[in-house]
Design a protein around this motif. Sequence first.
Motif, PDB file in Angstrom:
ATOM      1  N   ARG A  37       0.931  -0.958   0.280  1.00 36.08           N
ATOM      2  CA  ARG A  37       0.266  -0.314  -0.196  1.00 36.08           C
ATOM      3  C   ARG A  37       0.716   1.578   0.047  1.00 36.08           C
ATOM      4  O   ARG A  37       0.153   2.259   0.140  1.00 36.08           O
ATOM      5  CB  ARG A  37      -0.430  -0.082   1.355  1.00 36.08           C
ATOM      6  N   LEU A  38       2.352   0.908   0.495  1.00 42.29           N
ATOM      7  CA  LEU A  38       3.010   2.160  -0.132  1.00 42.29           C
ATOM      8  C   LEU A  38       2.668   3.389  -0.715  1.00 42.29           C
ATOM      9  O   LEU A  38       2.923   2.877  -2.647  1.00 42.29           O
ATOM     10  CB  LEU A  38       4.412   1.424   0.149  1.00 42.29           C
ATOM     11  N   GLY A  39       2.518   4.419  -0.970  1.00 38.52           N
ATOM     12  CA  GLY A  39       2.000   5.528  -1.892  1.00 38.52           C
ATOM     13  C   GLY A  39       0.837   5.468  -1.578  1.00 38.52           C
ATOM     14  O   GLY A  39       0.456   6.956  -2.863  1.00 38.52           O
ATOM     15  N   ILE A  55       5.095   1.559   8.628  1.00 36.95           N
ATOM     16  CA  ILE A  55       4.936   1.473   8.072  1.00 36.95           C
ATOM     17  C   ILE A  55       3.005   2.186   7.856  1.00 36.95           C
ATOM     18  O   ILE A  55       2.613   1.902   8.791  1.00 36.95           O
ATOM     19  CB  ILE A  55       4.206   0.274   7.085  1.00 36.95           C
ATOM     20  N   ASP A  56       2.857   3.839   7.940  1.00 33.40           N
ATOM     21  CA  ASP A  56       1.632   4.265   8.094  1.00 33.40           C
ATOM     22  C   ASP A  56       1.023   5.248   7.016  1.00 33.40           C
ATOM     23  O   ASP A  56       2.027   5.446   6.076  1.00 33.40           O
ATOM     24  CB  ASP A  56       1.719   5.023   9.416  1.00 33.40           C
ATOM     25  N   GLY A  78     -11.890   2.231  -3.828  1.00 32.75           N
ATOM     26  CA  GLY A  78     -10.488   2.500  -3.814  1.00 32.75           C
ATOM     27  C   GLY A  78      -8.809   2.509  -3.703  1.00 32.75           C
ATOM     28  O   GLY A  78      -8.485   1.724  -2.743  1.00 32.75           O
ATOM     29  N   ARG A  79      -7.878   3.172  -4.118  1.00 31.35           N
ATOM     30  CA  ARG A  79      -6.591   2.787  -2.984  1.00 31.35           C
ATOM     31  C   ARG A  79      -6.614   3.611  -1.571  1.00 31.35           C
ATOM     32  O   ARG A  79      -5.986   3.999  -1.268  1.00 31.35           O
ATOM     33  CB  ARG A  79      -5.298   3.668  -3.838  1.00 31.35           C
ATOM     34  N   VAL A 103       0.418   6.477   2.123  1.00 29.93           N
ATOM     35  CA  VAL A 103       1.145   5.780   3.036  1.00 29.93           C
ATOM     36  C   VAL A 103       2.577   5.608   3.109  1.00 29.93           C
ATOM     37  O   VAL A 103       3.014   5.682   1.319  1.00 29.93           O
ATOM     38  CB  VAL A 103       0.932   4.556   3.004  1.00 29.93           C
ATOM     39  N   VAL A 104       3.317   5.583   3.579  1.00 26.89           N
ATOM     40  CA  VAL A 104       4.882   5.912   3.637  1.00 26.89           C
ATOM     41  C   VAL A 104       5.695   4.980   4.440  1.00 26.89           C
ATOM     42  O   VAL A 104       4.994   4.922   5.167  1.00 26.89           O
ATOM     43  CB  VAL A 104       5.271   7.772   4.205  1.00 26.89           C
ATOM     44  N   TYR A 105       6.937   4.785   4.022  1.00 25.90           N
ATOM     45  CA  TYR A 105       7.984   4.300   5.081  1.00 25.90           C
ATOM     46  C   TYR A 105       8.627   5.268   6.250  1.00 25.90           C
ATOM     47  O   TYR A 105       9.991   5.902   4.903  1.00 25.90           O
ATOM     48  CB  TYR A 105       8.128   3.273   4.261  1.00 25.90           C
TER      49      TYR A 105
END
Length: 369
Positions: free
Chosen positions: A251-253, A339-340, A264-265, A348-350
């Motif tokens: 789900r990153l990004g 990751i949140d 959707g995303r 969503v970022v790491y």
Amino acid sequence: MADPGTLGLITKATITALSDERLRKGIGWTIVAILSPFILIIVVIVSLLSGTTNHNNNALDLSFNGGSISSKMPEEYRGHIGDMRSSFTVLDSKIEDKNSQMEDGDSLDSIRVKAIFYSLYFGESHPSKIDQGKYVNCFVNYEERKRAVINEEGNEYEETYEVAIPITNLSEIYKNIENKMGIEVPYESMANANEIYYRIKYGTPAPNEGDNFIEWEDWTQGLTPEELEDLYNDLPNSDKGSKIVQLAMSRLGDPYSQEKRGQGRFTDCSYLTLWIYRQIGINIPATAAEQARFCINKRITVSKKDLVAGDLVFWSHKPNGRFMNITHVGIYAGGGKVIDASYSKGKVVYRDLFDSNKQVLYARPHILK
């Protein structure tokens, strides 16, 4: 029960309809005649709700800020306010005693102490008879320190003494209250205490849940294919925690939105964790605060030093009226990373496991199944 503000708007609009001759003719006297009894009922309900709310607000203000108690206020409220004022006088004295035992400019937040007391004991019989000294002790820890002193003969020696240190973690405070005062502190009382605190200290309602903060530090906008591959290789094999992190990475990004979460995303912090755990067959609640309460009730919390990939990390950045003031949740990715779904970055970022002083809870739901 309907919200008083909503009912008020309905009532105002309906009364306007009754008083406007052209509108009456437009909708017809028959409809008006049918609706009139219900309109009167709504007016009565709104009046009763408004009256109760006003009494509660007045009682809160009078208890904390003093002032003359109106003879029009119900006798029950007048008695409760008097009892609470007496309790606050004793609490102020006990708080002052504790502050005198502190160093380095530390002191108790007297509004916090009294807001929780109000939430727990307003309306109780004779709350002023409660052991306020024991209650205030729930807000402090004690630490032994050493200092050099000189006796009457002029000889210097080392003395051990005790210093009071204020507790800032609400979870620890409430646990102390339950243990030392012998009472159960329900979630509703915690939320009510936070609302009282915010209204008295800042003059505004407590903000709702959200991770809407100006800056997040140590975040990573994206990962190169090589970095992503390294992360996958570093994860343990055939482990639920590994699967959770891999799902989080997928789900990153993805774009952040509380309103559109699940469409959707789009995701927000708590929907991301909800979605991930759902993929491995574990259902957790829909908000960060409720996920935290769920984990505590299920006894699946862990210490920070025991964090493993896939665990949940919860933050509390400011009072918000929710359980433990939880404002954010993320997935621990191992290696000091998380990751949140970040509001400020819109995705969503790491990133590094940030704001260590704001992390209030760690949990491991993936052991449930």
